[in-house]
Design a protein around this motif. Structure first.
Motif: not given
Length: 360
Positions: A21-23, A41-52, A73-78, A264-270
């Protein structure tokens, strides 16, 4: 019950991750300005990609923010997660360009991440509409990214947000697209009156029409001078609709139950423009999307946008953008500026094809 157990759930075809949420900018029209200034956090981001990726279907993965390159660094990981799991993902990033070094640009390009840079036109317009938080020039900061990509021989697209207080300067976006030399397309994004954008307004239909004609003529003139053709995203979309015949809101993944916009908290919206609104909350990365909420939101959006189907331009328009029709009070009303823009590019497309509007 997790999403993986819901066989009737539509696959995710668009996953947008709010990595932070920073800019470092404070754009006057930012609809995401109310997002908490924290990092996913990295765990949330990775789980989201795995879900998709679990469906095996092709999906669009967009890295978003805030300014997403604050989390490179997180983008590179994903990106590595996508590649290691052989997910059929089309990856994209939309950035203000200020942190786009040559090394970052090369990594993104080499790993097939499409790059888009936000730019609203000539320096005076940019510095006014997209101020940097430290008071420096946003046009110079963004130029850093354009130039680094150019040095690496990498092309980029431009997204320009159109508001009522800059629409008369819109033709300047054509100058900047040709000036940088590595821009291959320009997309125009009508203001969404949310976040900081709630203090502004979209252009009037009359001003929008005049501005579109001016920028179109300017782009044609510059093409004759430079020999470079720069596409308008909106015109390309008309061509795709004409060729495919799929004009039932193909761009609205939320309506079709195929969207997952993760905050940023892992909540999913439409939709990214609907973040923070409980009505459009679909679930979390931990629990997956709730099938009932996905259907309810999709049905609501479909009903709200029904007016589009009665428009003669619908077959080459594909329908309006629900999040843009949703005003700050939560009411749904057509965006006249968006309709003006879509009709303009439909007419230009038909002219190029030698077709009359009766072809609609």
């Amino acid at each position: 019950m997790t999403e993986m157990m819901m066989n009737s759930m539509p696959p995710i075809r668009m996953l947008v991750l709010t990595l932070t949420g920073r800019c470092n900018f404070a754009c006057r029209y930012c609809y995401a300005s109310d997002v908490d200034a924290v990092d996913m956090d990295e765990d949330t981001a990775v789980k989201a990609v795995m879900m998709a990726g679990a469906s095996g279907e092709r999906f669009l993965l967009q890295f978003s923010g805030g300014e997403p390159l604050l989390r490179f660094p997180l983008i590179r990981r994903l990106v590595h997660v996508v590649e290691e799991n052989h997910f059929n993902a089309q990856m994209q990033i939309q950035t203000n360009g200020s942190l786009l070094t040559r090394d970052i640009g090369r990594f993104l390009y080499d790993h097939n991440v499409g790059i888009g840079i936000s730019c609203d036109g000539r320096p005076a317009v940019m510095d006014r509409t997209r101020p940097v938080k430290d008071g420096s020039s946003s046009s110079k900061a963004s130029a850093f990214g354009f130039q680094n990509l150019a040095w690496e021989g990498i092309g980029t697209g431009i997204t320009c947000v159109v508001t009522d207080d800059m629409v008369k300067d819109l033709a300047g976006i054509a100058d900047m697209a040709h000036f940088y030399g590595n821009v291959h397309q320009v997309g125009l994004d009508i203001l969404r009156e949310q976040g900081r954008g709630s203090a502004l307004h979209e252009p009037s239909p009359e001003d929008m029409e005049k501005a579109l004609e001016a920028v179109y003529r300017r782009m044609q003139m510059l093409e004759k001078v430079t020999g470079r053709h720069i596409h308008f995203t909106q015109e390309d979309r008309v061509a795709r609709l004409h060729q495919s015949g799929n004009y039932e809101f193909p761009q609205c993944y939320a309506m079709n139950g195929e969207a997952a916009f993760v905050d940023v908290h892992g909540t999913i919206y439409a939709c990214s423009s609907l973040m923070g609104r409980e009505k459009y909350r679909l679930g979390t990365v931990e629990t997956g999307r709730n099938p009932d909420k996905v259907r309810q939101v999709g049905h609501f959006i479909q009903t709200a946008m029904a007016k589009c189907r009665s428009c003669e331009y619908f077959p080459l328009c594909g329908g309006g953008c629900f999040s843009r029709w949703l005003d700050r009070e939560g009411r749904v009303r057509p965006s006249e500026a968006e309709c003006t823009m879509k009709k303009f590019f439909i007419r230009k497309y038909l002219e190029k094809k030698g077709l009359a509007e009766s072809h609609l």
